[in-house]
Design an enzyme around this catalytic site. Structure first.
Site, short mmCIF file in Angstrom:
data_model
loop_
_atom_site.label_atom_id
_atom_site.label_comp_id
_atom_site.label_asym_id
_atom_site.label_seq_id
_atom_site.Cartn_x
_atom_site.Cartn_y
_atom_site.Cartn_z
N TYR A 199 0.87 -1.17 0.00
CA TYR A 199 0.00 0.00 0.00
C TYR A 199 0.91 1.22 0.00
CZ TYR A 199 -3.60 3.30 1.61
OH TYR A 199 -4.45 4.38 1.73
N ASP B 229 -2.39 -1.22 -4.03
CA ASP B 229 -2.72 0.17 -4.33
C ASP B 229 -1.41 0.93 -4.38
OD1 ASP B 229 -3.50 2.79 -4.40
OD2 ASP B 229 -4.71 2.71 -2.55
#
Length: 255
Positions: free
Chosen positions: A105, A144
């Site tokens: 992330y 992400d």
């Protein structure tokens, strides 16, 4: 081998929005999560047949990652080995016999780019970490990544050149990462596909109009290209402001 990655924007919240139905339906061999927003001990999931790994941020209700894997890895590690980058639970690495699989992330540069300088430090450190792993065995990393790499990866590129996630600096760092020996697997299969997004702003109710960004990825070592079978974006799956992305590798042995 089927892999899924999803920024769930809060794992406890998404459990009430059909997460387990999707998890059971997709039958992934490895399921990677970002932005779980958990502290240790807050949640126990009953996932028969899966080994579960969680990395928590020091700050409560923030960041965090997880991996659920049918296969038991040789080893699992959290973070990239640099304390200043490992306080937010952003990376988990599973080591298998022939490859590493990571969920990540990436830090957001934030509005007014208040965290862009830190983001640049993170990018260099994470690339160095991946390159070190890649010298040992092949690497698959997903998550992400908080960057739309090309203009076709978001609806309004012209008005977003100084927006977090589409600055020249962030895009250049991702280009440098790919050039160091990795491939964006979705673009490998669909180099020109437009309107293929993985994130839509809640604030502007962008999803029904498909006004979005592609910022969730599966990337792999270039030598894994012969093993890539398919890549997909599950834009129909709701519950988060992101949707899941998928990578399938052929069953033949990876060397």
């Amino acid at each position: 081998m089927k892999l899924i990655s999803w920024n769930v924007n809060g794992l406890r919240a998404i459990l009430n929005k059909g997460f387990m139905d999707y998890f059971q339906e997709v039958q992934a061999d490895i399921f990677c999560l970002q932005e779980i927003k958990l502290s240790e001990g807050q949640l126990e999931l009953d996932l028969p047949g899966y080994h579960q790994y969680y990395s928590y941020a020091e700050k409560k209700g923030y960041s965090g990652t997880a991996i659920f894997s049918r296969m038991q890895p040789i080893k699992h590690t959290y973070g990239i080995g640099i304390p200043e980058h490992d306080r937010e639970g952003r990376v988990i690495c599973l080591e298998f016999e022939a490859y590493y699989i990571l969920t990540v992330y990436t830090p957001n540069a934030k509005s007014e780019l208040t965290r862009l300088d830190y983001r640049m430090e993170w990018e260099d450190a994470f690339r160095t970490y991946l390159n070190t792993l890649d010298k040992r065995k092949a690497v698959i990393f997903c998550g992400d990544l908080n960057v739309a790499h090309q203009e076709i990866d978001l609806t309004h590129p012209d008005s977003n050149h100084r927006s977090a996630g589409f600055t020249d600096e962030e895009r250049d760092k991702f280009s440098k990462l790919l050039a160091s020996g990795f491939v964006d697997t979705f673009r490998h299969f669909y180099p020109q596909r437009r309107e293929a997004y993985t994130w839509w702003s809640y604030r502007t109710r962008s999803r029904p109009k498909n006004v979005g960004w592609r910022i969730d990825y599966f990337c792999a070592s270039e030598r894994l290209v012969p093993h890539l079978q398919s890549a997909d974006i599950h834009a129909q799956v709701e519950g988060s402001d992101h949707c899941p992305v998928e990578l399938v590798l052929a069953d033949q042995a990876i060397e």
